[in-house]
Design a protein around this motif. Structure first.
Motif, PDB file in Angstrom:
ATOM      1  N   PHE A 227       0.826  -1.201   0.000  1.00  0.00           N
ATOM      2  CA  PHE A 227       0.000   0.000   0.000  1.00  0.00           C
ATOM      3  C   PHE A 227       0.863   1.255   0.000  1.00  0.00           C
ATOM      4  CE2 PHE A 227      -2.249   3.407   2.327  1.00  0.00           C
ATOM      5  CZ  PHE A 227      -3.309   3.588   1.449  1.00  0.00           C
ATOM      6  N   ARG A 231       0.671   3.959  -2.864  1.00  0.00           N
ATOM      7  CA  ARG A 231       0.389   5.360  -2.528  1.00  0.00           C
ATOM      8  C   ARG A 231       1.462   6.267  -3.121  1.00  0.00           C
ATOM      9  NH1 ARG A 231      -2.345   8.182   1.708  1.00  0.00           N
ATOM     10  NH2 ARG A 231      -1.270  10.091   2.342  1.00  0.00           N
ATOM     11  N   ALA A 236      -3.114   4.685  -5.208  1.00  0.00           N
ATOM     12  CA  ALA A 236      -3.865   4.317  -4.002  1.00  0.00           C
ATOM     13  C   ALA A 236      -5.372   4.440  -4.190  1.00  0.00           C
ATOM     14  CB  ALA A 236      -3.424   5.189  -2.823  1.00  0.00           C
ATOM     15  N   PHE A 244      -7.426   2.328   5.129  1.00  0.00           N
ATOM     16  CA  PHE A 244      -6.589   1.141   4.998  1.00  0.00           C
ATOM     17  C   PHE A 244      -6.423   0.439   6.349  1.00  0.00           C
ATOM     18  CE2 PHE A 244      -2.321  -0.748   5.273  1.00  0.00           C
ATOM     19  CZ  PHE A 244      -2.418  -1.705   4.279  1.00  0.00           C
TER      20      PHE A 244
END
Length: 254
Positions: A227, A231, A236, A244
Motif C-alpha cells: 500500500f 500510494r 492508491a 486502509f
C-alpha cells in the motif's frame, strides 16, 4: 475550488494552483434558457406560452407589455419564441464552454517525456485533488520516482531488482554501486514519507496498531508495504491511511 499540484518538465518541479477536477459550478452561474417575465413584482422563468398568465409582464421590442396586451397585438408568439431561442442558445453555449474547460483540465496531464513517470505524477495529482495526500508528501514521492525515471528503469524492474538484492537472488556484483545507492535513497524516501503521513493521519495509537500488526503477521506486513508503494506511485485510488488501517482491523477481527 483550487488545489496545489506539481508538474515536472525540463526545469524541474513547479507548484501550481489549479482548478480542482472535483469542483462544480453553481447553477447560478448559468442562464437556464427560459424567458423572464415579471409576476407581482417577482421575476420567473417560463419555457412555454402555456405557463404564462395574462397579467405577467414581458419585454417586447423594448416595450414592457402584459401577456394579454402582447397576445392582443399578435406579438406574443413571435416575441416568446425569439427570447426562448436566444436563451436556449446562450445556455447551450455556456454548457459547451464548460464541457470544453472540463475536458481541458482532464487532459492537462504531465509531460516529462517518460510515460510511466507521467502516470505517477498524474496519480499523485489525483490524490491531491481527492485530499488524501499533502503537497509535501507528493513532492517526496515525485523526487523518488524521478530518480528511477532518470535511471531508465521501469518501476517493476526497479522493484524486482530491489527484491532480488534483498533476498539474495540478485548478486550485488550485477548491480552498479550508483544504482544500489539510488535504490537505497528511493526506498528511504518512500519509507520516511509514508511513515510520516501514516503517523499524522492515524495518530500514535493507530500507527502503533499498524506497526504491531505488521511485526507479528507477515501477510499484513506485505500488504502494508504494498500500500505504501502504491500510494507513492499514485495508485492508491483515493484510499486514506485511516481507511486502509480500518480494513486491516476488520481482517484481523479487531
Amino acid at each position: 475550488m483550487t488545489v496545489e499540484r506539481v508538474t515536472f518538465g525540463s526545469a524541474g518541479p513547479i507548484e501550481q494552483s489549479m482548478p480542482s477536477s472535483k469542483g462544480y459550478a453553481s447553477s447560478s452561474d448559468y442562464s437556464n434558457g427560459g424567458v423572464t417575465v415579471r409576476t407581482g413584482g417577482f421575476n420567473r422563468e417560463v419555457h412555454s406560452t402555456t405557463d404564462l398568465n395574462d397579467n405577467d409582464l414581458m419585454t417586447v421590442d423594448g416595450m414592457e407589455l402584459t401577456v394579454a396586451q402582447a397576445r392582443q397585438l399578435g406579438l406574443l408568439n413571435t416575441a416568446f419564441d425569439e427570447q426562448l431561442s436566444f436563451g436556449a442558445a446562450q445556455r447551450a453555449a455556456q454548457e459547451h464552454g464548460a464541457a470544453q474547460e472540463k475536458a481541458s483540465e482532464q487532459n492537462q496531464g504531465s509531460n516529462t517525456g517518460n510515460a510511466e513517470f507521467d502516470g505517477v505524477i498524474d496519480g499523485l495529482n489525483a490524490s491531491l485533488d481527492d485530499g488524501v495526500m499533502e503537497l509535501g508528501e507528493a513532492q517526496e514521492y515525485e523526487t523518488a520516482f524521478g530518480q528511477l525515471a532518470m535511471s531508465g528503469m521501469t518501476i517493476d524492474q526497479a522493484a524486482e531488482t530491489m527484491r532480488g538484492l534483498a533476498d539474495g537472488s540478485v548478486s550485488e556484483l550485477d548491480v552498479s554501486g550508483d544504482t544500489r545507492a539510488m535504490f537505497e535513497n528511493v526506498q528511504s524516501t518512500i519509507t520516511k514519507a509514508a511513515t510520516q503521513s501514516a503517523m499524522q493521519e492515524l495518530g500514535q495509537d493507530g500507527f502503533d496498531f499498524l506497526t504491531q500488526a505488521s511485526a507479528t503477521n507477515p501477510g499484513v506486513d506485505r500488504v502494508v508495504r504494498q500500500f505504501a508503494v502504491d500510494r507513492a506511485a499514485g495508485k492508491a485510488d483515493g484510499i486514506t491511511w485511516a481507511e486502509f488501517a480500518q480494513h486491516i482491523r476488520e481482517q484481523l477481527g479487531h
